[in-house]
Design a protein around this motif. Structure first.
Motif, PDB file in Angstrom:
ATOM      1  N   LEU A 180      22.163  43.624 -86.391  1.00 11.82           N
ATOM      2  CA  LEU A 180      22.322  44.681 -85.211  1.00 11.82           C
ATOM      3  C   LEU A 180      23.899  43.418 -84.276  1.00 11.82           C
ATOM      4  CD1 LEU A 180      18.669  43.883 -85.076  1.00 11.82           C
ATOM      5  CD2 LEU A 180      19.545  46.134 -85.091  1.00 11.82           C
ATOM      6  N   CYS A 181      23.777  42.363 -84.224  1.00 12.49           N
ATOM      7  CA  CYS A 181      24.742  41.951 -83.342  1.00 12.49           C
ATOM      8  C   CYS A 181      25.740  42.572 -84.038  1.00 12.49           C
ATOM      9  CB  CYS A 181      25.010  40.236 -83.960  1.00 12.49           C
ATOM     10  SG  CYS A 181      23.858  39.221 -83.474  1.00 12.49           S
ATOM     11  N   PHE A 182      26.288  42.877 -85.874  1.00 12.60           N
ATOM     12  CA  PHE A 182      27.765  43.399 -85.484  1.00 12.60           C
ATOM     13  C   PHE A 182      27.331  45.369 -84.991  1.00 12.60           C
ATOM     14  CE2 PHE A 182      29.595  46.827 -88.091  1.00 12.60           C
ATOM     15  CZ  PHE A 182      31.099  46.690 -87.939  1.00 12.60           C
ATOM     16  N   LEU A 183      26.057  45.975 -85.018  1.00  9.88           N
ATOM     17  CA  LEU A 183      26.327  46.658 -84.227  1.00  9.88           C
ATOM     18  C   LEU A 183      26.098  47.347 -82.710  1.00  9.88           C
ATOM     19  CD1 LEU A 183      23.580  48.886 -86.499  1.00  9.88           C
ATOM     20  CD2 LEU A 183      26.092  49.254 -86.969  1.00  9.88           C
ATOM     21  N   MET A 184      25.929  46.233 -82.024  1.00  8.44           N
ATOM     22  CA  MET A 184      26.219  46.178 -80.455  1.00  8.44           C
ATOM     23  C   MET A 184      27.575  45.764 -80.112  1.00  8.44           C
ATOM     24  SD  MET A 184      22.488  43.770 -79.927  1.00  8.44           S
ATOM     25  CE  MET A 184      22.686  43.331 -78.142  1.00  8.44           C
ATOM     26  N   TRP A 185      28.778  44.797 -80.983  1.00 10.66           N
ATOM     27  CA  TRP A 185      29.421  44.928 -80.868  1.00 10.66           C
ATOM     28  C   TRP A 185      30.614  45.819 -81.062  1.00 10.66           C
ATOM     29  CZ3 TRP A 185      34.027  45.598 -83.791  1.00 10.66           C
ATOM     30  CH2 TRP A 185      34.816  45.327 -83.284  1.00 10.66           C
ATOM     31  N   TRP A 186      29.848  46.837 -81.978  1.00 13.80           N
ATOM     32  CA  TRP A 186      31.169  48.178 -81.962  1.00 13.80           C
ATOM     33  C   TRP A 186      30.925  48.942 -81.185  1.00 13.80           C
ATOM     34  CZ3 TRP A 186      29.747  52.820 -82.938  1.00 13.80           C
ATOM     35  CH2 TRP A 186      31.103  53.585 -84.185  1.00 13.80           C
ATOM     36  N   GLY A 187      29.460  49.123 -81.198  1.00 11.67           N
ATOM     37  CA  GLY A 187      29.033  50.027 -79.230  1.00 11.67           C
ATOM     38  C   GLY A 187      29.664  49.812 -78.573  1.00 11.67           C
ATOM     39  N   LYS A 188      29.411  48.682 -78.211  1.00 12.64           N
ATOM     40  CA  LYS A 188      30.245  48.109 -77.377  1.00 12.64           C
ATOM     41  C   LYS A 188      31.586  48.532 -77.132  1.00 12.64           C
ATOM     42  CE  LYS A 188      31.229  43.873 -73.869  1.00 12.64           C
ATOM     43  NZ  LYS A 188      30.906  42.743 -73.645  1.00 12.64           N
ATOM     44  N   ALA A 189      32.538  47.826 -78.136  1.00 17.37           N
ATOM     45  CA  ALA A 189      34.037  48.997 -78.174  1.00 17.37           C
ATOM     46  C   ALA A 189      34.398  50.079 -78.363  1.00 17.37           C
ATOM     47  CB  ALA A 189      34.559  48.107 -79.843  1.00 17.37           C
ATOM     48  N   PHE A 190      32.855  50.729 -78.736  1.00 18.08           N
ATOM     49  CA  PHE A 190      33.102  52.270 -78.902  1.00 18.08           C
ATOM     50  C   PHE A 190      33.374  52.688 -77.671  1.00 18.08           C
ATOM     51  CE2 PHE A 190      31.873  55.818 -79.508  1.00 18.08           C
ATOM     52  CZ  PHE A 190      32.748  57.267 -80.605  1.00 18.08           C
ATOM     53  N   TRP A 191      32.393  51.789 -76.920  1.00 18.14           N
ATOM     54  CA  TRP A 191      31.949  52.719 -75.464  1.00 18.14           C
ATOM     55  C   TRP A 191      33.201  52.159 -74.689  1.00 18.14           C
ATOM     56  CZ3 TRP A 191      30.204  56.451 -72.118  1.00 18.14           C
ATOM     57  CH2 TRP A 191      30.135  56.260 -70.937  1.00 18.14           C
ATOM     58  N   ALA A 192      33.899  51.492 -74.691  1.00 14.73           N
ATOM     59  CA  ALA A 192      35.134  50.914 -74.007  1.00 14.73           C
ATOM     60  C   ALA A 192      36.521  51.775 -74.004  1.00 14.73           C
ATOM     61  CB  ALA A 192      35.675  49.684 -74.607  1.00 14.73           C
ATOM     62  N   ILE A 193      36.296  52.368 -75.429  1.00 13.57           N
ATOM     63  CA  ILE A 193      37.774  52.936 -75.957  1.00 13.57           C
ATOM     64  C   ILE A 193      37.833  54.486 -75.406  1.00 13.57           C
ATOM     65  CG2 ILE A 193      38.912  53.957 -78.380  1.00 13.57           C
ATOM     66  CD1 ILE A 193      37.899  51.371 -79.640  1.00 13.57           C
ATOM     67  N   TRP A 194      36.708  54.641 -76.173  1.00 14.34           N
ATOM     68  CA  TRP A 194      36.629  55.820 -75.120  1.00 14.34           C
ATOM     69  C   TRP A 194      36.006  57.009 -74.173  1.00 14.34           C
ATOM     70  CZ3 TRP A 194      38.236  59.965 -78.687  1.00 14.34           C
ATOM     71  CH2 TRP A 194      38.764  59.741 -79.734  1.00 14.34           C
ATOM     72  N   GLY A 195      34.998  55.515 -73.185  1.00 11.58           N
ATOM     73  CA  GLY A 195      34.643  55.715 -71.956  1.00 11.58           C
ATOM     74  C   GLY A 195      35.651  55.334 -70.796  1.00 11.58           C
ATOM     75  N   ARG A 196      35.915  53.882 -71.169  1.00  9.94           N
ATOM     76  CA  ARG A 196      36.609  53.035 -69.725  1.00  9.94           C
ATOM     77  C   ARG A 196      38.153  53.765 -70.396  1.00  9.94           C
ATOM     78  NH1 ARG A 196      33.409  49.109 -70.776  1.00  9.94           N
ATOM     79  NH2 ARG A 196      34.954  47.573 -71.895  1.00  9.94           N
ATOM     80  N   GLY A 197      38.372  54.339 -71.221  1.00  9.89           N
ATOM     81  CA  GLY A 197      39.996  54.390 -71.956  1.00  9.89           C
ATOM     82  C   GLY A 197      40.464  53.063 -71.664  1.00  9.89           C
ATOM     83  N   GLU A 198      40.083  52.177 -73.160  1.00 11.30           N
ATOM     84  CA  GLU A 198      41.158  51.216 -73.074  1.00 11.30           C
ATOM     85  C   GLU A 198      41.490  51.599 -74.337  1.00 11.30           C
ATOM     86  OE1 GLU A 198      38.585  47.599 -73.060  1.00 11.30           O
ATOM     87  OE2 GLU A 198      38.177  47.985 -70.636  1.00 11.30           O
TER      88      GLU A 198
END
Length: 262
Positions: A180-198
């Motif tokens: 669960l910790c890994f999936l939470m980190w991955w989801g956060k990174a995924f959103w940062a890349i696609w949602g915030r354009g990082e």
């Protein structure tokens, strides 16, 4: 091999996106090369005949298009909705297929069991061994004790065909927390890349490759293959390091020189 071809598509799109930032002549040449390589990859996927590859290729291809192209906001939302719908369809197709039907036109009548049946048996074992787990690498021995005698044949199940369920069975509650910790980190990174354009094109390519492998892990065990696990680790590194590369500013004019007369 089929999944390796599939997850190479977003990196190919990232290469084309990087070439588009250069001169028009170079961008056209690189785009032609990318299109040719992509065609060869698609031919390889067809020749391999993997159902999992057929199911995930349209999803990965649509995601790669978001890297290579610059669609409008409406088009981006439409492509995203299409990707989600295709992903749900791919999961439904793979989760209900038999283990022996991994290839197109293969005969699945002699398969050990369907993925759904294996998952039900694994879930029963999870309930009995939770919260401490059965021990890392013990799935094969544990699963045999839960099979019905009438279902036992010369073929046997070596993995749960769901890496998440197998991990929870073997590692129990600690494994569930780590997952669960890994999936939470991955989801956060995924959103940062696609949602915030990082990050740049390669970070997006890594996120798509990771998403494909994580999705495939719901019905198979791709990360137990050394090549795919290496690509997965590289993709995670690209997602973790999301800073855009800074290109040096090269002045168009030569330095000014002063001539003193007199």
């Amino acid at each position: 091999m089929a999944m390796l071809l599939v997850i190479s598509l977003p990196f190919l799109a990232a290469l084309g996106r990087a070439g588009a930032e250069h001169s028009l002549q170079r961008a056209v040449a690189l785009f032609a090369a990318v299109a040719g390589i992509a065609l060869l990859i698609l031919i390889g996927i067809v020749l391999n005949g993997s159902i999992a590859a057929f199911a995930l290729t349209p999803v990965v291809f649509a995601g790669s298009a978001l890297i290579l192209l610059r669609p409008s906001r409406i088009a981006r939302r439409l492509i995203t909705a299409t990707v989600i719908a295709m992903l749900a369809g791919a999961l439904a197709l793979l989760s209900t297929s038999s283990i022996g039907a991994d290839k197109v036109n293969s005969d699945a009548r002699e398969s050990v069991a369907s993925r759904a049946e294996i998952l039900r048996t694994t879930s029963q074992a999870i309930g009995d061994y939770f919260p401490f787990g059965s021990g890392l690498g013990s799935f094969r021995q544990v699963y045999r004790t839960y099979e019905r005698p009438e279902d036992v044949t010369s073929e046997y199940v070596v993995h749960a065909h769901n890496d998440y369920a197998e991990l929870v069975l073997e590692l129990g509650f600690p494994g569930l927390v780590l997952l669960l910790c890994f999936l939470m980190w991955w989801g956060k990174a995924f959103w940062a890349i696609w949602g915030r354009g990082e990050g740049g094109a390669y970070a997006r390519a890594g996120s798509i490759a990771c998403a494909a492998l994580l999705t495939h892990s719901l019905v198979e065990f791709p990360l137990r293959t050394a090549t795919l696990s290496v690509v997965f680790a590289m993709s995670l590194a690209l997602m973790a390091e999301r800073r855009r590369s800074q290109r040096p500013q090269v002045p168009d004019l030569r330095p000014t020189r002063h001539v003193v007369i007199g």
